[in-house]
Design an enzyme around this catalytic site. Structure first.
Site, PDB file in Angstrom:
ATOM      1  N   ASP A 184       0.787  -1.226   0.000  1.00  0.00           N
ATOM      2  CA  ASP A 184       0.000   0.000   0.000  1.00  0.00           C
ATOM      3  C   ASP A 184       0.817   1.273   0.000  1.00  0.00           C
ATOM      4  O   ASP A 184       0.349   2.322  -0.408  1.00  0.00           O
ATOM      5  CB  ASP A 184      -0.784   0.058   1.325  1.00  0.00           C
ATOM      6  CG  ASP A 184      -2.137  -0.567   1.207  1.00  0.00           C
ATOM      7  OD1 ASP A 184      -2.624  -0.679   0.093  1.00  0.00           O
ATOM      8  OD2 ASP A 184      -2.681  -0.934   2.260  1.00  0.00           O
TER       9      ASP A 184
HETATM   10  O1  IFM Z   1      -1.473  -5.242   1.558  1.00  0.00           O
HETATM   11  C1  IFM Z   1      -1.669  -4.295   2.559  1.00  0.00           C
HETATM   12  C2  IFM Z   1      -3.009  -4.538   3.180  1.00  0.00           C
HETATM   13  O2  IFM Z   1      -4.018  -4.397   2.235  1.00  0.00           O
HETATM   14  C3  IFM Z   1      -3.265  -3.619   4.345  1.00  0.00           C
HETATM   15  N1  IFM Z   1      -2.204  -3.692   5.284  1.00  0.00           N
HETATM   16  C4  IFM Z   1      -0.902  -3.423   4.753  1.00  0.00           C
HETATM   17  C5  IFM Z   1      -0.586  -4.363   3.590  1.00  0.00           C
HETATM   18  C6  IFM Z   1       0.783  -4.035   3.022  1.00  0.00           C
HETATM   19  O3  IFM Z   1       0.873  -2.702   2.637  1.00  0.00           O
END
Ligand code: IFM
Length: 803
Positions: free
Chosen positions: A494
C-alpha cells in the site's frame, strides 16, 4: 518475562498477569454483533459496522490503567464501610491474590481473587443471538460472611463513532437513557441517540433485581464530575441515583444487592448488553438468556462450533509449537480476520477509514477455505459486486450500506487510477473455493458490476466466471513500457505510491499466478480455447519479467514513472525487496537457477532472527515520489520492517524449491508461540500473528504491533497446511506433497475433504525434505500422490512414503 501459558487441552491461552505490555485482546461474536475484549475486561462492541453503529466507548489511546468500555465493580462492607474494587484489576488497580484471563475461542473468562472474593466472569456472544453475555459468578472465599453488591458498568458511545470524537455539541445533546421497570425488580436500562430511538436502542439488563442505577457519567463519578473510575464516589452511597440521562455521557451502572454471602457461598448473575429494533421480540430473547440453563447451553454450543471448525484439519508433527499453532491459534486467527477484515482492532479503530477490503478479504477467505469453504460464498459475491466493469475493483466497501470507495480515507477518490492488484486476488479465492467444495454453480451466479446508471439499477451484471475473466483482461490491457502491469496507486504494498505509469513486478507475478489458476480451472471445465489464450498471456508475461526484471542476483520490484528500477543494486535504499523474490517463484516465472539465486540473496540481505524484512535498506526521509513508505523510519512497517504477511510467501517459495529446512526455519522465526517465554521485546499477544515487527534497522528490533487482523494469518496457515504439510485440494482429488525438515521421521494429518475424512501418515525413513516415492490408500498401493475424491462420509487411511 512471561505473562501466561498455552492450555492446548482447552484450546486456550491463559494470561496470568493483567499487566501485559500492551492490551492483549480476544474477539467475541462477529461483525453482525460483537467486538473485542481485552484481558482487563474492557470491551469494544458494535453491530454491523463499527463506524456507523458502535455501542461501547473504547478509546485504546487512553492509558492501560483506564476503564475502557466496560467493567465490573464489586462492593463489600467492612467495618461498616464500603470497599469497592474491580475483579478485572482495571480500573481500580486493587492488588489481587490470583488473576487469570482464559482467552478462548469466541469467549474470554476472567477469574480473580481479591479481598476474599473469587470472581469468575465468562464473556461471550451466543452463536445465534446478538447480545454480549457476562456470566458472573462470585464466591466468598474469605472464611467469614460478607455483604456484597455487584455493579456491572458500561460506557456508551454515540453510534456514529467518529461523531463521538469530533462533535461535542450535537452528540451530548442527543444521548439519552431510560429505565423500564419490570414486575420483580428486574430492569431493562435503555440507551439511544435521539434520532435512532426507534431503530438502534442499546440496552443493559440482567437476571437479577437491579436495586438502583445510574446513567450519567458525571453523577456516577461524583464530585461534580471530578471523581474517577478508580474510585467512583457514587458507589460509596447506599443507592445510585436512578437518574435517566437526558443528554451528555451516557453510562449504565446497575447496582445488584447480593445480600450476605456465607463462607464458600457462590452467587451467579447473568448480564446482557445488546441492541434492539423490536422491543417485544427482544424481551422474549432477554427472558430466554436470563435462564442459567440457556446460557450454559449457548456456551456449549459455541464451544462445539469452534471444535468442529478446528477439527477439519489437524496435524501431528515432532514440533509441539508448530502443532499448537496449526491446530488451534492460526485457524482461529484466520476465522477472525475473515469475520472482521481490517475493520476493528486496537490498531484499526473502525472509525470509517477502513471497511472490508477487496484485497484483504479475498486473501482472508482463502485462510478458511479448507475448514468451512461455504462460509466464503456470500462474501465472494459481495466483493465481486464492487468490481468495476473494466475488471479492476473498488478497494473497499462498508457492509451496512454496500457503499464502496476507491481507496482508504478518500485519498484515491479524485484520482482516475486504481490499485493494480486488488482484482487479481479474487481469482485465487474462487479457484480455492471450487477445489475445496466442487460447487461449480458459484461460477454461474450473476453479480452486478459496481458502476450503476441509477442508485438501484445496475447497468451491467455478469456471472462470477465472467468477473474473473474481466480481472485478467484488466491487467492484460494495462501494462507499462516494459510490458509489466501498471502499479496504479499501489499494489499489495500500500505504501509505495509511485507517480503514474510506474510498473509493478508484484502485479506481474500475481497476474501470472491468477493465469495459472484460470488455466487449471478452464482445463478442468474443458474450455481449451481460453486455456490457450491464457497460456499466451502467461508466456508473454514470463518473458517480460525475465527479460526486464532480473537484476543479476535477484528480481527487481518496480519500474518508476521514468522507467528506472526500484529494488535493484543500483538503488542506495530499497535495493532488494522480499516479494519480488517469493512471488516470482509462486508465479512459476523464475527458472530453477534464478529461483535458488534470488532466495539466497533474500536470505543474505533480508532475513533476521525475528523474520524476513520487506526490503533493505530502508528509505531515510520523506520522498513524495515514493509516497507512504518513506513516512516511516527505516525498519518500521513497509519501510524495511518485518512485515509478517510476506514471510509465508517466502516459506511457500522455499517449499516449491524443495528446501524444507529453511521453510521451517522461516516458519519458526515468526511463530508467536516461541516468543511466549520472553515476550517483553515482542510485547503483543503470543497467540496471534501481528502485522509487523520492527526490523533490525530500527533500535527497537523485535517489537511487534498491529496484532490480529492481518493477511499473515491466512498465508501462514496456507504455508503450513498446503506447502509444509503439502496437503492441497485439487479439482479431482487431494494432493499430498509435503516439504518438511529432514530431521522429521513422520507426520500425520487429518483432513476433512468433500464429505470424507483423509487420515494421512507421511513417513520419512530417508530423512529428506520433499518427494513422495510411494503411497497406499486403505492398504492398497497407488501410483500417484493424489488421493481421489471419495465423498462417501467414511474415513480413509493414507500412508505416503518420502523418498
Ligand atoms: O497489503 C496491505 C493490506 O491491504 C493492508 N495492510 C498493509 C498491507 C501491506 O501494505
Amino acid at each position: 518475562m512471561k505473562y501466561g501459558y498455552f492450555n492446548n487441552e482447552r484450546k486456550e491461552y491463559v494470561i496470568t498477569n493483567p499487566k501485559t505490555p500492551v492490551k492483549w485482546t480476544n474477539y467475541i461474536g462477529g461483525l453482525d454483533f460483537g467486538g473485542l475484549i481485552d484481558q482487563t475486561g474492557g470491551a469494544l462492541l458494535c453491530k454491523g459496522d463499527p463506524a456507523l453503529n458502535r455501542i461501547v466507548k473504547y478509546i485504546p489511546q487512553l492509558p492501560a490503567s483506564e476503564l475502557k468500555g466496560e467493567t465490573l465493580y464489586i462492593r463489600i462492607k467492612k467495618n461498616n464501610e464500603y470497599v469497592v474494587f474491580s475483579p478485572f484489576y482495571v480500573p481500580t488497580l486493587t492488588p489481587y491474590d490470583y488473576y487469570e484471563c482464559r482467552v478462548g475461542n469466541g469467549y474470554s473468562i476472567i477469574t480473580s481473587e481479591i479481598l476474599g472474593i473469587r470472581t469468575e466472569v465468562t464473556i461471550f456472544v451466543p452463536m445465534d443471538s446478538q447480545r454480549e453475555i457476562r456470566d458472573i459468578k462470585v464466591t466468598n472465599i474469605s472464611g467469614e460472611a460478607i455483604e456484597m453488591d455487584i455493579i456491572p458498568f458500561v460506557e456508551y458511545t454515540h453510534f456514529e463513532a467518529m461523531k463521538q470524537f469530533n462533535n461535542a455539541d450535537w452528540v451530548p445533546q442527543t444521548m439519552q437513557s431510560q429505565c423500564i421497570n419490570e414486575a420483580d425488580g428486574k430492569r431493562v436500562i435503555k440507551q439511544f441517540a435521539f434520532m435512532r430511538k426507534d431503530t438502534n436502542v442499546n440496552y443493559f439488563t440482567s437476571n437479577y433485581p437491579i436495586a438502583s442505577f445510574e446513567t450519567d457519567r458525571k453523577i456516577f463519578l461524583g464530585d461534580n464530575g471530578y471523581g474517577t473510575f478508580m474510585k467512583p464516589l457514587s458507589l460509596f452511597q447506599e443507592e445510585l441515583s436512578n437518574y435517566e440521562a437526558l443528554r451528555e455521557d451516557n453510562i449504565v451502572a446497575a447496582l445488584h444487592k447480593m445480600g450476605q454471602l456465607e463462607p464458600n457461598e457462590t452467587k451467579r448473575i447473568i448480564t446482557q448488553l445488546g441492541q434492539y429494533t423490536d422491543f417485544d421480540y427482544e424481551m422474549t430473547e432477554i427472558e430466554k438468556y436470563r435462564d442459567e440453563k440457556c446460557v450454559d447451553e449457548a456456551f456449549i454450543k459455541l464451544e462445539n462450533h469452534w471444535n468442529n471448525y478446528l477439527s477439519k484439519f489437524q496435524v501431528k508433527t515432532p514440533d509441539e509449537d508448530f502443532n499448537t499453532l496449526v491446530n488451534i491459534h492460526n485457524p482461529k486467527q484466520c476465522m477472525t480476520t475473515k469475520n472482521w477484515s481490517r475493520f476493528l482492532s486496537l490498531y484499526q479503530l473502525g472509525l470509517g477509514v477502513r471497511g472490508i477490503g477487496f484485497r484483504d478479504t479475498s486473501q482472508d477467505l482463502i485462510g478458511i477455505m479448507g475448514l468451512c469453504a461455504d462460509e466464503s460464498t456470500e462474501m465472494i459475491g459481495k466483493l465481486l459486486s464492487i468490481q468495476r466493469r473494466n475488471g479492476c475493483a473498488m478497494h473497499q466497501f462498508y457492509p451496512l450500506t454496500m457503499e464502496a470507495t476507491k481507496g482508504e480515507s478518500g485519498e484515491m477518490e479524485n484520482r482516475d487510477d486504481f490499485y493494480g492488484d486488488d482484482h487479481l486476488w479474487i481469482v485465487q479465492t474462487v479457484c480455492e473455493y471450487l477445489k475445496e467444495s466442487a460447487n461449480y454453480d458459484l461460477l454461474n451466479k450473476v453479480v452486478p458490476f459496481y458502476e450503476k446508471d441509477s442508485k438501484d439499477k445496475p447497468l451491467e451484471e455478469a456471472t462470477i466466471l465472467e468477473h474473473l475473466k474481466r480481472a485478467i483482461e484488466f491487467t492484460h490491457d494495462n501494462k507499462g513500457r516494459h510490458g509489466i502491469p501498471l502499479l496504479g496507486f499501489a499494489d499489495w504494498n500500500d505504501c509505495v505510491n509511485l507517480p503514474k505509469t510506474a510498473e509493478s513486478i508484484f502485479n506481474a507475478n500475481l497476474y501470472g499466478k491468477a493465469l495459472l489458476e484460470m488455466m487449471e480451472l478452464m482445463t478442468h471445465l474443458g474450455d481449451e480455447e481460453i486455456v490457450n489464450k491464457y497460456k499466451d498471456y502467461y508466456d508473454e508475461m514470463k518473458i517480460a519479467v525475465n527479460e526486464n526484471c532480473w537484476d543479476g542476483e535477484w528480481y527487481l520490484r518496480y519500474f518508476d514513472h521514468e522507467g528506472k528500477p526500484l529494488g535493484s543494486k543500483v538503488n542506495e535504499a530499497g535495493m532488494i525487496y522480499t516479494n519480488a523474490q517469493s512471488w516470482t517463484i509462486m508465479s512459476g516465472f523464475a527458472d530453477e537457477q534464478r529461483a535458488t539465486q534470488s532466495l539466497e540473496s533474500l536470505n543474505k540481505y533480508l532475513n533476521t532472527k525475528n523474520g524476513i524484512k520487506l526490503s533493505y535498506p530502508g528509505y531515510n526521509g520523506f520522498d513524495p515520489n515514493l509516497g507512504g513508505v518513506s513516512t516511516y523510519p527505516p525498519g518500521a512497517k513497509e519501510n524495511g520492517g518485518i512485515f509478517l504477511h510476506s514471510n509465508p510467501w517466502v516459506i511457500i517459495a522455499e517449499t516449491l524449491v524443495g528446501n524444507g529446512d529453511r521453510a521451517f526455519q522461516y516458519y519458526q522465526q515468526i511463530n508467536p508461540i516461541l516468543k511466549n517465554d520472553n515476550i517483553d521485546e515482542f510485547e503483543v499477544e503470543p497467540y496471534v500473528f501481528p502485522q509487523n515487527i520492527l526490523g533490525d534497522e530500527h533500535p527497537q528490533f523485535g517489537l511487534g504491533r498491529n496484532s490480529w487482523l492481518s493477511g499473515t494469518a491466512s498465508w501462514v496457515y496456507q504455508a503450513a497446511t498446503k506447502y509444509i504439510m503439502g496437503v492441497r485440494a485439487d479439482y479431482d482429488g487431494l494432493i499430498i506433497d509435503p516439504c518438511i525438515p529432514k530431521a522429521w521421521d513422520e507426520v500425520s494429518i487429518i483432513k476433512e475433504f468433500k464429505n470424507a475424512t483423509y487420515n494421512i501418515t507421511i513417513k520419512n525413513p530417508n530423512h529428506i525434505s520433499k518427494g513422495i516415492s510411494r503411497m497406499e490408500i486403505d492398504g492398497k498401493e497407488v501410483d500417484t500422490n493424489k488421493a481421489p475424491i471419495f465423498a462417501d462420509g467414511l474415513v480413509h487411511n493414507i500412508v505416503a512414503y518420502m523418498g
